[in-house]
Design an enzyme around this catalytic site. Structure first.
Site, PDB file in Angstrom:
ATOM      1  N   GLU A 144      11.053   5.576  -5.141  1.00 45.68           N
ATOM      2  CA  GLU A 144       9.868   5.595  -5.988  1.00 45.68           C
ATOM      3  C   GLU A 144       8.625   5.469  -5.122  1.00 45.68           C
ATOM      4  OE1 GLU A 144       9.563   6.006  -9.234  1.00 45.68           O
ATOM      5  OE2 GLU A 144      11.586   5.697 -10.013  1.00 45.68           O
ATOM      6  N   CYS A 145       7.528   6.063  -5.584  1.00 49.08           N
ATOM      7  CA  CYS A 145       6.278   5.978  -4.820  1.00 49.08           C
ATOM      8  C   CYS A 145       5.452   4.770  -5.225  1.00 49.08           C
ATOM      9  CB  CYS A 145       5.461   7.251  -5.017  1.00 49.08           C
ATOM     10  SG  CYS A 145       4.813   7.456  -6.691  1.00 49.08           S
ATOM     11  N   GLY A 146       5.816   4.120  -6.323  1.00 47.85           N
ATOM     12  CA  GLY A 146       5.090   2.938  -6.764  1.00 47.85           C
ATOM     13  C   GLY A 146       4.313   3.136  -8.052  1.00 47.85           C
TER      14      GLY A 146
END
Length: 314
Positions: free
Chosen positions: A290-292
């Site tokens: 995930e990128c956040g």
């Protein structure tokens, strides 16, 4: 009696027409002439996830699939109409991947693009074809997206001048916060959204495996769809899709961390995103998935986690 029958027949006809009018007819896939020279968007280049068999088996299997897609798309249309009816300020975010193309097309069919802003985050490290495709679908559906990017950067060159081309290599968490999480959070704040429509699905795997449809202030209308379902919808309605799908990219993200995926695993569990976050790890050493944007922005109030903000400030 005959007059009564005629009136009833007319009423039924008008009711039928009005119900059909709710859903706009499919548009002809209008492609950018320059982009389409290299990427004609030929569905034959997209793998199939089902072995339909032959003869009667093929026909029966395709009927089952058609019925499934009819059910899913009607449910999707209903969810989007419910979001607009029950929420004050719904907002849709797109990364232009297959599932996002489904939602965008559904919003257009429901005539909701005037009521639901479409937000796009430009990280300044995207494939050039992503930005070209954004303009393409804007023209196709007749809307204008709201583009957000790193705060304090007026364009890609300004970003390079301030942070360098390899900022993501220096600190991936700081890069994600600057280029993805903060811009998305700013978009949610500026739109004052109480319903963040997004394209996450359970079959993405990892943190998304138990995803519900309604999740606080997030709406995941495709939560129970599969990647194959998305492509079945796109084929059925001749929807413009990201040009790089034609050349082997099952999902699209940043250029530096996205690779092509073997067509044989496109439709396996987690297969769509298996080409994302290549060679990236979290600080605990685990593989990055995930990128956040969705892990750091809370579903209950759409704010960045306070502990995350505090950590980034130190």
């Amino acid at each position: 009696m005959q007059s009564t029958i005629s009136i009833l027949t007319l009423a039924f006809f008008l009711k039928s027409i009005s119900s059909l009018a709710v859903i706009k007819m499919d548009l002809k896939m209008s492609l950018d002439p320059v982009l389409s020279k290299a990427f004609p968007r030929d569905f034959k280049k997209i793998p199939l996830g089902t072995d339909y068999g032959s003869g009667e088996d093929k026909d029966l299997n395709q009927v089952i699939e058609d019925n499934k897609i009819k059910y899913l798309e009607n449910e999707l249309y209903g969810l989007l109409k419910t979001a607009v009816a029950k929420k004050q300020r719904p907002m849709f975010t797109t990364a232009l991947i297959a599932g996002d193309a489904v939602i965008l097309d559904a919003l257009a069919k429901m005539d909701l693009l005037s009521k639901v802003p479409v937000v796009f985050v430009d990280t300044f490290t995207l494939f050039p074809e992503s930005l070209a495709h954004l303009r393409e679908v804007e023209a196709h559906y007749g809307f204008k997206s709201l583009i957000y990017n790193a705060v304090g950067c007026k364009d890609q060159q300004d970003y390079y001048d301030q942070y360098g081309r390899d900022f993501w290599m220096k600190d991936i968490d700081q890069y994600d916060m600057l280029c993805k999480v903060e811009p998305m959070n700013r978009a949610l704040k500026e739109q004052d959204s109480d319903c963040w429509i997004n394209g996450r699905r359970r079959d993405h795997g990892a943190e998304r495996a138990a995803l519900p449809v309604w999740e606080g202030k997030k709406l995941n209308p495709l939560a129970f769809w599969t990647f194959e379902d998305c492509w079945s919808y796109l084929r059925k309605h001749n929807v413009p899709y990201h040009p790089l799908h034609d050349v082997g990219f099952s999902s699209l993200g940043d250029m530096h961390s996205t690779k092509k995926v073997d067509p044989k695993i496109w439709f396996t569990y987690g297969g769509e995103r298996s080409g994302r976050f290549q060679n990236l790890v979290n600080k605990d050493g685990s593989a990055k998935t995930e990128c956040g944007i969705h892990t750091e922005i809370k579903a209950d109030d759409l704010n960045i986690k306070k502990e995350e903000v505090s950590a980034k400030a130190n």
